[in-house]
Write a protein that holds these residues in place. Sequence first.
Motif, PDB file in Angstrom:
ATOM      1  N   ALA A  89       0.831  -1.207   0.000  1.00  0.00           N
ATOM      2  CA  ALA A  89       0.000   0.000   0.000  1.00  0.00           C
ATOM      3  C   ALA A  89       0.862   1.252   0.000  1.00  0.00           C
ATOM      4  N   SER A  90       1.979   1.228   0.734  1.00  0.00           N
ATOM      5  CA  SER A  90       2.837   2.417   0.797  1.00  0.00           C
ATOM      6  C   SER A  90       3.580   2.636  -0.518  1.00  0.00           C
ATOM      7  N   VAL A 109      -8.988  -1.804   3.271  1.00  0.00           N
ATOM      8  CA  VAL A 109      -7.706  -2.209   3.840  1.00  0.00           C
ATOM      9  C   VAL A 109      -7.864  -2.469   5.342  1.00  0.00           C
ATOM     10  N   VAL A 131      -2.272   5.004   4.396  1.00  0.00           N
ATOM     11  CA  VAL A 131      -2.466   3.782   3.609  1.00  0.00           C
ATOM     12  C   VAL A 131      -3.248   2.720   4.369  1.00  0.00           C
ATOM     13  N   THR A 132      -3.334   2.835   5.682  1.00  0.00           N
ATOM     14  CA  THR A 132      -4.107   1.858   6.456  1.00  0.00           C
ATOM     15  C   THR A 132      -5.536   2.331   6.712  1.00  0.00           C
ATOM     16  N   ARG A 167       2.407   1.839  -3.464  1.00  0.00           N
ATOM     17  CA  ARG A 167       1.376   2.333  -4.386  1.00  0.00           C
ATOM     18  C   ARG A 167       1.088   3.813  -4.135  1.00  0.00           C
ATOM     19  N   LEU A 169      -3.552  -4.648  -4.309  1.00  0.00           N
ATOM     20  CA  LEU A 169      -2.647  -3.504  -4.212  1.00  0.00           C
ATOM     21  C   LEU A 169      -1.549  -3.534  -5.274  1.00  0.00           C
TER      22      LEU A 169
END
Length: 331
Positions: free
Chosen positions: A29-30, A281, A275-276, A32, A70
Amino acid sequence: MPDSNAQSFNILAVGQAGRLGYEAVVLAASLRASDPGFAGRLIVMEPQSGGAWPGDPRLPGPIRALIERLGAEILPFEARHFGAAYPQGNKIEALLAAPEDAPFLFVDTDTLVTGALSAVPFDFARPSASMRREGTWPGIELYGPGYTAIWKSLYDRFGLDFGSSLDLAQPDEHWERYLYFNAGWFFGPCPRAFGQRFLDYALSIRDDPPEELVCQSLDPWLDQVALPLVIHALGGGRPGPALAGLDGAVTCHYRTFPLLYARESDRAVAVLEEVTAPNWVKKVLKEHEPLKKIVYQGKGAQVRALFDRSDLPRREQVIRNTIKRAGLWTR
């Protein structure tokens, strides 16, 4: 849009059931969010059932689906030599199943991408690794061999030139004089060639250590003992200033979520929380107790308030103990 001057390379990490799976989601996620122009592949290497892993170490379905959503790929590998007895060996055996002849950056899953990784000017022909480390190995005994004797015995074992590995700006018998890395990230031109040498060296050291290592513990340090030998053998060395973004403005090897809040930048905290946050997610990540407590229940802010990031304790253990005394530690 992707930078036309950026290099294309693969990012490799190991993910499996438990903590590493949740961390792999955060890593994907980070990447992206922080480097949408990254043109390479993020590949999560997954140990399979059998071999050196008892039970089933594979990623559970919801985490697998989220990693793939992701934009990451999942590739299997078999752990034959390390597995549960030495989980750090995952990174060694995973390299042998990664795409061949493709430049790679290996990162531990507890890594957050906070900037444009694709813009880092890697020289993949000259391997290197993280210098964010402490003098954890070897431990020098009062009447035992010193740093020079211990490290030279390993270079001699593999026919490597010891003298050219030294940082002569550091005094003799000071640990920083000797090539030593944190294995949290490293890179090279081909993961399989790198991995085969890594495996050969690690097994030789584990199964038949030189006599100078008789008093030395190799658990959990084996990968970090073998890594500088591999890098030196492949023509690499210490990272130069061009790679300062790693362990800096581009990546953050946070180790644990409490340590991230204790000592890392405001940017790293902001990326983690960004991102969380999406519900699709969060639905999966909230099942992981450290993320639930530190991020979703807001305990990270309490950890952050305990420390002055301009004047942190020099030793990580002091930071850990402070967090534990406050009842905020979680792995």
